[in-house]
Enzyme design. Structure first.
Site, PDB file in Angstrom:
ATOM      1  N   CYS A 187       0.823  -1.224   0.000  1.00  0.00           N
ATOM      2  CA  CYS A 187       0.000   0.000   0.000  1.00  0.00           C
ATOM      3  C   CYS A 187       0.851   1.266   0.000  1.00  0.00           C
ATOM      4  O   CYS A 187       1.989   1.268   0.428  1.00  0.00           O
ATOM      5  CB  CYS A 187      -0.861   0.047   1.252  1.00  0.00           C
ATOM      6  SG  CYS A 187      -1.815  -1.415   1.536  1.00  0.00           S
TER       7      CYS A 187
ATOM      8  N   ARG B 288       4.880   0.416  -5.729  1.00  0.00           N
ATOM      9  CA  ARG B 288       4.847  -0.395  -4.500  1.00  0.00           C
ATOM     10  C   ARG B 288       3.905  -1.572  -4.634  1.00  0.00           C
ATOM     11  O   ARG B 288       3.941  -2.510  -3.849  1.00  0.00           O
ATOM     12  CB  ARG B 288       4.432   0.475  -3.318  1.00  0.00           C
ATOM     13  CG  ARG B 288       5.412   1.590  -2.970  1.00  0.00           C
ATOM     14  CD  ARG B 288       4.798   2.596  -2.011  1.00  0.00           C
ATOM     15  NE  ARG B 288       4.472   2.015  -0.745  1.00  0.00           N
ATOM     16  CZ  ARG B 288       5.339   1.939   0.296  1.00  0.00           C
ATOM     17  NH1 ARG B 288       6.562   2.414   0.145  1.00  0.00           N
ATOM     18  NH2 ARG B 288       4.998   1.398   1.437  1.00  0.00           N
TER      19      ARG B 288
ATOM     20  N   TRP C 167      -2.993  -2.595  -1.386  1.00  0.00           N
ATOM     21  CA  TRP C 167      -2.618  -3.956  -1.769  1.00  0.00           C
ATOM     22  C   TRP C 167      -3.399  -4.847  -0.821  1.00  0.00           C
ATOM     23  O   TRP C 167      -3.170  -4.852   0.386  1.00  0.00           O
ATOM     24  CB  TRP C 167      -1.118  -4.158  -1.605  1.00  0.00           C
ATOM     25  CG  TRP C 167      -0.608  -5.469  -2.101  1.00  0.00           C
ATOM     26  CD1 TRP C 167      -0.358  -5.833  -3.391  1.00  0.00           C
ATOM     27  CD2 TRP C 167      -0.277  -6.615  -1.307  1.00  0.00           C
ATOM     28  NE1 TRP C 167       0.121  -7.121  -3.443  1.00  0.00           N
ATOM     29  CE2 TRP C 167       0.177  -7.620  -2.189  1.00  0.00           C
ATOM     30  CE3 TRP C 167      -0.296  -6.890   0.043  1.00  0.00           C
ATOM     31  CZ2 TRP C 167       0.600  -8.881  -1.751  1.00  0.00           C
ATOM     32  CZ3 TRP C 167       0.127  -8.130   0.508  1.00  0.00           C
ATOM     33  CH2 TRP C 167       0.551  -9.125  -0.409  1.00  0.00           C
TER      34      TRP C 167
ATOM     35  N   ASN D 297      -1.784   1.735   6.116  1.00  0.00           N
ATOM     36  CA  ASN D 297      -0.902   0.644   5.665  1.00  0.00           C
ATOM     37  C   ASN D 297      -0.628  -0.222   6.872  1.00  0.00           C
ATOM     38  O   ASN D 297      -0.379   0.288   7.961  1.00  0.00           O
ATOM     39  CB  ASN D 297       0.443   1.201   5.172  1.00  0.00           C
ATOM     40  CG  ASN D 297       0.330   1.868   3.823  1.00  0.00           C
ATOM     41  OD1 ASN D 297      -0.772   1.939   3.257  1.00  0.00           O
ATOM     42  ND2 ASN D 297       1.440   2.362   3.311  1.00  0.00           N
ATOM     43  N   GLY D 298      -0.627  -1.552   6.684  1.00  0.00           N
ATOM     44  CA  GLY D 298      -0.304  -2.449   7.784  1.00  0.00           C
ATOM     45  C   GLY D 298      -1.448  -3.431   8.019  1.00  0.00           C
ATOM     46  O   GLY D 298      -2.382  -3.518   7.232  1.00  0.00           O
TER      47      GLY D 298
ATOM     48  N   GLU E  57      17.523 -17.781  -7.804  1.00  0.00           N
ATOM     49  CA  GLU E  57      17.156 -16.395  -8.130  1.00  0.00           C
ATOM     50  C   GLU E  57      16.599 -16.303  -9.550  1.00  0.00           C
ATOM     51  O   GLU E  57      15.613 -15.617  -9.802  1.00  0.00           O
ATOM     52  CB  GLU E  57      18.352 -15.475  -7.965  1.00  0.00           C
ATOM     53  CG  GLU E  57      18.159 -14.067  -8.493  1.00  0.00           C
ATOM     54  CD  GLU E  57      16.946 -13.337  -7.895  1.00  0.00           C
ATOM     55  OE1 GLU E  57      16.412 -13.779  -6.860  1.00  0.00           O
ATOM     56  OE2 GLU E  57      16.508 -12.346  -8.505  1.00  0.00           O
TER      57      GLU E  57
ATOM     58  N   LYS F 127      12.922 -14.845 -10.662  1.00  0.00           N
ATOM     59  CA  LYS F 127      12.742 -13.759 -11.642  1.00  0.00           C
ATOM     60  C   LYS F 127      11.717 -14.153 -12.689  1.00  0.00           C
ATOM     61  O   LYS F 127      10.824 -13.405 -13.048  1.00  0.00           O
ATOM     62  CB  LYS F 127      14.074 -13.471 -12.337  1.00  0.00           C
ATOM     63  CG  LYS F 127      14.933 -12.373 -11.897  1.00  0.00           C
ATOM     64  CD  LYS F 127      14.379 -11.044 -11.643  1.00  0.00           C
ATOM     65  CE  LYS F 127      13.938 -10.618 -10.302  1.00  0.00           C
ATOM     66  NZ  LYS F 127      14.361 -10.958  -9.065  1.00  0.00           N
TER      67      LYS F 127
ATOM     68  N   GLU G  20       8.082 -14.432 -11.209  1.00  0.00           N
ATOM     69  CA  GLU G  20       7.380 -13.237 -10.720  1.00  0.00           C
ATOM     70  C   GLU G  20       7.013 -12.267 -11.821  1.00  0.00           C
ATOM     71  O   GLU G  20       6.143 -11.433 -11.636  1.00  0.00           O
ATOM     72  CB  GLU G  20       8.175 -12.531  -9.632  1.00  0.00           C
ATOM     73  CG  GLU G  20       9.478 -11.932 -10.052  1.00  0.00           C
ATOM     74  CD  GLU G  20      10.123 -11.152  -8.906  1.00  0.00           C
ATOM     75  OE1 GLU G  20       9.400 -10.577  -8.081  1.00  0.00           O
ATOM     76  OE2 GLU G  20      11.343 -11.129  -8.846  1.00  0.00           O
TER      77      GLU G  20
ATOM     78  N   HIS H  85      16.664 -38.163  -7.946  1.00  0.00           N
ATOM     79  CA  HIS H  85      16.051 -38.763  -6.743  1.00  0.00           C
ATOM     80  C   HIS H  85      14.552 -38.506  -6.685  1.00  0.00           C
ATOM     81  O   HIS H  85      13.989 -38.314  -5.615  1.00  0.00           O
ATOM     82  CB  HIS H  85      16.754 -38.225  -5.495  1.00  0.00           C
ATOM     83  CG  HIS H  85      18.197 -38.580  -5.458  1.00  0.00           C
ATOM     84  ND1 HIS H  85      18.652 -39.849  -5.169  1.00  0.00           N
ATOM     85  CD2 HIS H  85      19.304 -37.854  -5.756  1.00  0.00           C
ATOM     86  CE1 HIS H  85      19.982 -39.883  -5.245  1.00  0.00           C
ATOM     87  NE2 HIS H  85      20.412 -38.687  -5.607  1.00  0.00           N
TER      88      HIS H  85
ATOM     89  N   LYS I 193       6.378  -4.032  -4.285  1.00  0.00           N
ATOM     90  CA  LYS I 193       7.820  -3.794  -4.277  1.00  0.00           C
ATOM     91  C   LYS I 193       8.401  -4.008  -2.892  1.00  0.00           C
ATOM     92  O   LYS I 193       9.469  -4.562  -2.742  1.00  0.00           O
ATOM     93  CB  LYS I 193       8.125  -2.374  -4.738  1.00  0.00           C
ATOM     94  CG  LYS I 193       9.611  -2.042  -4.778  1.00  0.00           C
ATOM     95  CD  LYS I 193      10.370  -2.985  -5.701  1.00  0.00           C
ATOM     96  CE  LYS I 193      11.848  -2.749  -5.715  1.00  0.00           C
ATOM     97  NZ  LYS I 193      12.572  -3.808  -6.454  1.00  0.00           N
TER      98      LYS I 193
HETATM   99  C1  AGP Z   1      12.335  -9.713  -5.847  1.00  0.00           C
HETATM  100  O1  AGP Z   1      12.308  -9.609  -7.263  1.00  0.00           O
HETATM  101  C2  AGP Z   1      10.988  -9.540  -5.208  1.00  0.00           C
HETATM  102  N1  AGP Z   1      10.428  -8.291  -5.554  1.00  0.00           N
HETATM  103  C3  AGP Z   1      10.987  -9.871  -3.724  1.00  0.00           C
HETATM  104  O2  AGP Z   1      11.372 -11.223  -3.596  1.00  0.00           O
HETATM  105  C4  AGP Z   1      11.922  -9.030  -2.835  1.00  0.00           C
HETATM  106  O3  AGP Z   1      13.272  -9.349  -3.115  1.00  0.00           O
HETATM  107  C5  AGP Z   1      11.636  -9.388  -1.368  1.00  0.00           C
HETATM  108  O4  AGP Z   1      10.306  -9.024  -1.089  1.00  0.00           O
HETATM  109  C6  AGP Z   1      12.575  -8.696  -0.382  1.00  0.00           C
HETATM  110  O5  AGP Z   1      12.449  -7.313  -0.514  1.00  0.00           O
HETATM  111  P1  AGP Z   1      13.545  -6.388   0.229  1.00  0.00           P
HETATM  112  O6  AGP Z   1      14.871  -6.680  -0.410  1.00  0.00           O
HETATM  113  O7  AGP Z   1      13.093  -4.970  -0.002  1.00  0.00           O
HETATM  114  O8  AGP Z   1      13.548  -6.763   1.685  1.00  0.00           O
END
Ligand code: AGP
Length: 605
Positions: free
Chosen positions: A2, A27, A76, A100-101, A482, A486, A489, A505, A600
């Site tokens: 949010c 965000r 969000w 937010n929260g 990683e 990528k 997501e 296995h 984000k």
């Molecule tokens: C990464 O592409 C994602 N957006 C997500 O996994 C992100 O890395 C994770 O939420 C951690 O965020 P931060 O590094 O701001 O703590």
């Protein structure tokens, strides 16, 4: 996650609220709304959809009263579906708020308030919080007291901007765990979730701390203690140029940020070098890393994947036992810790709730914590005993790219510094490693970026794959994790990272005709082993893309891409996979910068 915006000034509020919400879109959200103090009373407009839809609804109003004070929000969805009814702001009685929260005890409070006659129209915890503020205000007629009352009744996290009908043209703000900043500029006074919503108006801002109240009025910004007594606060300079947050001529923030990678490495590394060597007085001023007997790296998502690369460097270069933990798991693990344990929290935003909660936990247990952060003045910076900064610049796209590259680079640098301190390697070797990091890696990435059409062609060939396995061994497996994230997501392809040697296995049962497998192979040690795994996959009809650091016979895989990185293969090859995912997502018509369901910075647990 949010976004909150508030404005009070001499000009019309709505345009500032909408501009602020556009700046906060990155965000992640699924509905939006605003509320302004119009002469005839508070006027609210909300939508399930984008800020552009909200703007359209606002512009379509038969009459738009002049209002110089208001609040706005991008939501969000956590509590309740992403509908217009659940969108913020929420009005209860005399109070309109955005939040937010997560209010963890909102269920019980809702029942209690309903018994007192409150009627709720949404599924949200925010409406319950608004009712508490209204109840408190009706009881005492004093807004700081109403805020104290509401805070005393709730458990969980909140950043709140509120307007009270009787108190015209005023916005009140308070927080717990979720971030909020306030700022004053020639064109008015602002409140926001982060600096990107205000950096075009001012170069200074005020991080709002817990137990503080910010008060925005058209003629100024002031602060109160929790008891309502005045509070003087010093402003903080905005360290990042908001232009850096613009995508410029690039079609997407993500592509711009991938192209930022070479500079992100150089900027990050240069800040910690003295005479060509990593300076421990800059990297580890309090000696936590030097004295550590064990190192725990705690993070989420991509930041955790960078931590796994860092684990390899700390152990192989510095001989330091290093453990990686998922923040959301670690904090409930009751970990067995001992004297000499040091914690390294990696977080690009510095606001990830799970990472912050884990940091609060270990610090509460008396352990020291270093934060490795990309966002200055974030909560993680304020919480940590020591801070390491990646200087990747603002990262706007939800998918983390340049931050990951900078995190891995900084971890490599720190590992070299600790290795030198622990006399595991000598200064000559460290200089070579620094040269590979500071000179060779950016050049390798720049060459890869110049060859992006080749990457796009490979991505185009495989972007319709229904699923994909990323396999590797050791450091290559950490990079596979990683790369898999990528792809998932932003292209929404179901991907899975798997240790190459583990496939046989069980999981190899899933390999069938045309199953896509991306094999990552660097170095010599396990090269032939992984090539055997590739042959096992191909023997069962799987299609294999091999990404490796040196020449390989082309028939070993269906497609081959070489990233000729000498020492920093994970740092350089990560950019291949970022481009691979970027082009795949584009070809699949996905929203590259704002993927569905994602935020984000995940500021809720
Ligand atoms: C990464 O592409 C994602 N957006 C997500 O996994 C992100 O890395 C994770 O939420 C951690 O965020 P931060 O590094 O701001 O703590």
């Amino acid at each position: 996650m949010c976004g909150i915006i508030g404005y009070c000034g001499k000009e019309e509020a709505a345009p500032y609220l909408l501009k602020g919400l556009y700046s906060l879109e990155y965000r992640g959200y699924d509905s939006a709304g605003l509320c302004v103090f119009a002469p005839q009373g508070m006027l609210t407009v909300k939508t399930a959809g984008r800020v552009a839809d909200l703007q359209q609804k606002w512009d379509a109003l038969p009459e738009r009263p002049f209002a110089r004070c208001g609040i706005g929000h991008t939501r969000w969805a956590t509590d309740g579906a992403p509908t217009e009814k659940n969108a913020h702001p929420h009005r209860v009685g005399s109070v309109s708020i955005v939040h937010n929260g997560i209010i963890e005890n909102s269920g019980a409070l809702r029942v209690e308030l309903q018994k007192k006659g409150y009627v709720f129209v949404s599924q949200t915890d925010t409406e319950v919080l608004a009712a508490l503020l209204d109840e408190g205000y009706q009881a005492v007629g004093n807004i700081p007291a109403a805020i104290r009352y509401a805070e005393s009744r709730v458990t969980g996290s909140f950043a709140v901007a509120a307007m009270f009908e009787p108190e015209k043209d005023t916005v009140w703000a308070f927080r717990k765990e979720s971030p909020l900043i306030a700022a004053t500029a020639p064109n008015g006074n602002f409140l926001a979730s982060d600096i990107f919503a205000v950096s075009r108006y001012t170069s200074q801002y005020y991080p709002l701390q817990e137990e503080e109240i910010a008060v925005l009025r058209p003629d100024g910004l002031s602060f109160l203690q929790k008891d309502g007594t005045p509070l003087e606060k010093d402003p903080v300079s905005i360290l990042t140029d908001s232009r850096q947050a613009e995508k410029g001529a690039f079609p997407h923030h993500m592509l711009k940020e991938i192209f930022d990678a070479p500079d992100a490495i150089r900027e990050t590394v240069a800040a910690y070098l003295r005479d060509g060597l990593p300076s421990l007085s800059l990297l580890d001023p309090k000696g936590f890393l030097r004295r550590a007997k064990r190192l725990f790296i705690v993070a989420c998502g991509t930041a955790l994947n960078a931590g796994k690369i860092g684990k390899f460097y700390f152990e192989k270069l510095a001989g330091l036992s290093t453990y990686c933990a998922i923040a959301s798991e670690f904090r409930y693990d009751s970990p067995i810790l001992q004297d000499g344990d040091h914690f390294l929290f990696i977080t690009q935003s510095g606001e990830t709730a799970d990472t912050l909660a884990a940091m609060r936990m270990v610090r509460g247990m008396g352990f020291s914590a270093t934060a490795l952060v990309n966002t200055p003045n974030s909560t993680a910076v304020n919480l940590a005993d020591s801070v390491l900064y990646t200087r990747a610049g603002p990262e706007i796209a939800v998918a983390s790219t340049k931050a990951y590259v900078a995190q891995c680079s900084l971890l490599y640098l720190v590992a070299n510094a600790v290795a030198l301190y622990r006399e595991k390697i000598n200064a000559v070797a460290v200089r070579e490693n620094v040269h590979a990091l500071y000179h060779d890696a950016p050049i390798c990435i720049a060459n890869l970026l110049a060859d992006r059409e080749a990457v796009r062609a490979i991505s185009q060939k495989y972007c319709e794959a229904p699923s994909c396995f990323f396999i590797g061994r050791g450091l290559d497996y950490s990079l596979a994790e990683e790369s898999s994230l990528k792809c998932k997501e932003i292209s929404y392809i179901h991907c899975e990272a798997y240790p190459a040697g583990e496939l046989k296995h069980g999981t190899i049962a899933l390999i069938e005709e045309n199953t896509l497998v991306v094999a990552i192979v660097s170095g010599e040690m396990v090269r032939e082993k992984t090539f055997s795994n590739i042959r096992e996959v191909r023997a069962r009809g799987g299609k294999v893309l091999l990404v490796t650091d040196r020449h390989a016979e082309t028939q070993v895989a269906d497609d081959l891409y070489i990233v000729p990185a000498k020492k920093l293969f994970p740092v350089c090859a990560a950019v291949f996979f970022q481009l691979f995912a970027y082009y795949g997502a584009l070809l699949r018509g996905c929203d590259v910068d704002k993927p569905r369901n994602l935020a984000k910075s995940v500021t809720v647990e």
